[in-house]
Design a protein around this motif. Sequence first.
Motif, PDB file in Angstrom:
ATOM      1  N   ALA A 174     -64.502   5.331 -31.316  1.00  0.00           N
ATOM      2  CA  ALA A 174     -65.430   6.186 -32.258  1.00  0.00           C
ATOM      3  C   ALA A 174     -64.487   6.447 -33.489  1.00  0.00           C
ATOM      4  N   GLU A 175     -63.336   6.680 -33.610  1.00  0.00           N
ATOM      5  CA  GLU A 175     -62.283   6.604 -34.479  1.00  0.00           C
ATOM      6  C   GLU A 175     -62.360   5.192 -35.259  1.00  0.00           C
ATOM      7  N   SER A 176     -62.393   4.112 -34.365  1.00  0.00           N
ATOM      8  CA  SER A 176     -62.378   2.704 -34.890  1.00  0.00           C
ATOM      9  C   SER A 176     -63.534   2.719 -35.694  1.00  0.00           C
ATOM     10  N   GLN A 177     -64.574   3.163 -35.155  1.00  0.00           N
ATOM     11  CA  GLN A 177     -65.965   2.857 -35.934  1.00  0.00           C
ATOM     12  C   GLN A 177     -66.100   3.612 -37.318  1.00  0.00           C
ATOM     13  N   LEU A 178     -65.425   4.663 -37.181  1.00  0.00           N
ATOM     14  CA  LEU A 178     -65.313   5.402 -38.514  1.00  0.00           C
ATOM     15  C   LEU A 178     -64.380   4.901 -39.546  1.00  0.00           C
ATOM     16  N   GLU A 179     -63.367   4.332 -39.140  1.00  0.00           N
ATOM     17  CA  GLU A 179     -62.546   3.521 -40.023  1.00  0.00           C
ATOM     18  C   GLU A 179     -63.089   2.364 -40.763  1.00  0.00           C
ATOM     19  N   ARG A 180     -63.881   1.556 -39.764  1.00  0.00           N
ATOM     20  CA  ARG A 180     -64.666   0.545 -40.256  1.00  0.00           C
ATOM     21  C   ARG A 180     -65.793   1.032 -41.404  1.00  0.00           C
ATOM     22  N   ILE A 181     -66.255   2.022 -41.026  1.00  0.00           N
ATOM     23  CA  ILE A 181     -67.095   2.596 -42.121  1.00  0.00           C
ATOM     24  C   ILE A 181     -66.481   3.034 -43.214  1.00  0.00           C
ATOM     25  N   ARG A 182     -65.150   3.641 -43.342  1.00  0.00           N
ATOM     26  CA  ARG A 182     -64.659   3.897 -44.386  1.00  0.00           C
ATOM     27  C   ARG A 182     -64.132   2.563 -45.056  1.00  0.00           C
ATOM     28  N   GLY A 183     -63.760   1.965 -44.416  1.00  0.00           N
ATOM     29  CA  GLY A 183     -63.533   0.540 -45.196  1.00  0.00           C
ATOM     30  C   GLY A 183     -64.601  -0.174 -45.593  1.00  0.00           C
ATOM     31  N   SER A 184     -65.841  -0.342 -45.106  1.00  0.00           N
ATOM     32  CA  SER A 184     -66.821  -0.870 -45.431  1.00  0.00           C
ATOM     33  C   SER A 184     -67.205  -0.415 -46.705  1.00  0.00           C
TER      34      SER A 184
END
Length: 157
Positions: A39-49
């Motif tokens: 879940a944290e990796s997904q949020l980091e990817r959302i933040r990066g996107s």
Amino acid sequence: MLIAISIVGAVLGGEFVSSNRSLNATQNSKERDLALRVAESQLERIRGSRTVNPAALNGKTTGFCITNSTAIVDNVGSSPPTPVQTDSLSATPVGQYDPQCVVDAGGTQYAPGATSTAFYVYNEISAIDVNTYITHVRWLKVGGGDNQETTLIYRVY
């Protein structure tokens, strides 16, 4: 002699039950820790996107995940865990899982490492506020029982 055997049997039976519960609690803790990492990796990817391409997630009406290649994948396609998981707020099915949105037991897709459990990722944009992202990670509990879910919410200010 019979009394001694029955006492030893009761003690050993109690120890077995205790160690079995401890083992299950340890496994559940490991699964939840891995789910939080996903879940944290997904949020980091959302933040990066949002940093690289702020308009990429605008207008998303379906669930999605972001793969290791940072591709935004609509989350439709393969089946969800059985029994069908539901949104914890509305108790209605929240869609199906694209194979690219599954961190599987072999460690493929965007897994943080090989896992013995398949984790199903479903991101959504809040219907109330387009700057709020909700990440659901679901998995089938090892040993049976209810499916598990962890949910993280990310608010962009």
